[in-house]
Design an enzyme around this catalytic site. Structure first.
Site, mmCIF file in Angstrom:
data_model
loop_
_atom_site.group_PDB
_atom_site.id
_atom_site.type_symbol
_atom_site.label_atom_id
_atom_site.label_comp_id
_atom_site.label_asym_id
_atom_site.label_seq_id
_atom_site.Cartn_x
_atom_site.Cartn_y
_atom_site.Cartn_z
ATOM 1 C CG ASP A 60 -1.896 1.142 1.247
ATOM 2 O OD1 ASP A 60 -1.634 2.173 0.591
ATOM 3 O OD2 ASP A 60 -2.928 1.019 1.928
ATOM 4 C CB SER A 138 -2.417 11.937 -16.046
ATOM 5 O OG SER A 138 -3.626 12.176 -16.739
ATOM 6 C CE1 TYR A 151 -5.778 9.952 -11.772
ATOM 7 C CE2 TYR A 151 -5.955 11.390 -13.692
ATOM 8 C CZ TYR A 151 -5.452 10.249 -13.097
ATOM 9 O OH TYR A 151 -4.624 9.413 -13.801
ATOM 10 C CE LYS A 155 -1.874 10.276 -11.923
ATOM 11 N NZ LYS A 155 -0.853 9.270 -11.568
#
Length: 261
Positions: A60, A138, A151, A155
């Site tokens: 993790d 991304s 998100y 990134k």
């Protein structure tokens, strides 16, 4: 000069499926010793079964102690050639439609996991000649997108961290790079990104193997004149990255707004 001419060792996070699994498979096929680590221990155990060069394990990325254990297990000689920070999560939708826990999970995994990996992996990479930290970024980092607010922000943080560490660690002979794909045909996009307007408007034109091949190229690329540490994946991503770099901010905002609506 070519930075690497023979198989080495590579540890990949989020290697149970999708992009991480494809990267692991690409390097295993070339004779590398590969660490496949994931929160889904059964998935990486299955992928590694019967393959002496594959070492699976539970990780993790949010837990620094698990990073220490994973690296000690995979790197008994204290060295690591490549560490791939691939593990990531996505929650898409209107910002206020995602609860605080959903936002926090993205930050903890996508940013905290990369920071933890960089911290724990640094001494192992430093001991290896031409060690590389490879972060999965991304195209969402190019400009903030509706329904991908947190998100994209995570990134963007990965993009900034990559730039900073590439400068900070270069005196130690380390390279820090990022891969920047647009939408890839993975569960993250097809399941967690369902209904995103930008996916409908731009399509999904990459598969995990495309990103894996890009990872292979960046690990083996020649050193040339100074250049960005980021490597776009796919023609569509390259076009968007170039366009966003030369377009005025108001035009980027207009385009992203239309693609996301």
């Amino acid at each position: 000069m070519i930075m690497r001419t023979r198989p080495g060792s590579i540890l990949v996070t989020g290697a149970g499926r999708g992009i991480g699994r494809s990267i692991a498979e690409r390097f295993l096929a070339a004779g590398w010793r590969v660490g496949l680590f994931d929160v889904d221990e059964a998935a990486v155990a299955g992928a590694a079964a019967g393959r002496p060069d594959a070492v699976p394990g539970l990780l993790d990325v949010r837990d620094p102690a698990q990073w220490v254990s994973a690296l000690e297990r995979f790197c008994p000689d204290g060295t690591l050639d490549v560490l791939v920070n691939n593990a990531g999560v996505l929650a898409s939708g209107p910002f206020t439609g995602i609860d605080a826990a959903g936002h926090r999970r993205q930050v903890d995994v996508n940013v905290g996991g990369v920071v933890n990996g960089a911290l724990a992996g640094h001494p192992y990479l430093r001991r290896a000649r031409h060690g590389m930290l490879l972060n999965l970024c991304s195209a969402s980092a190019l400009y903030g997108q509706p329904t991908l607010a947190t998100y994209g922000a995570t990134k963007a943080a990965v993009k900034s961290l990559t730039e900073a560490l590439d400068l900070e660690w270069r005196a130690e002979g380390l390279r820090v790079r990022s891969l920047v794909p647009l939408f890839v045909d993975t569960e993250m996009v097809t399941r967690d990104g369902q209904g995103m307007a930008s996916v409908a408007n731009l399509g999904v034109r990459l598969v995990p193997a495309d990103v894996a091949e890009a990872a292979w190229r960046v690990v083996h690329e020649r050193t040339r004149l100074p250049r960005s540490p980021h490597r776009t994946v796919g023609r569509q991503t390259r076009v968007l990255a170039v366009a966003s770099s030369v377009s005025p901010d108001w035009l980027n905002r207009l385009v992203v707004g239309r693609l996301g609506s």
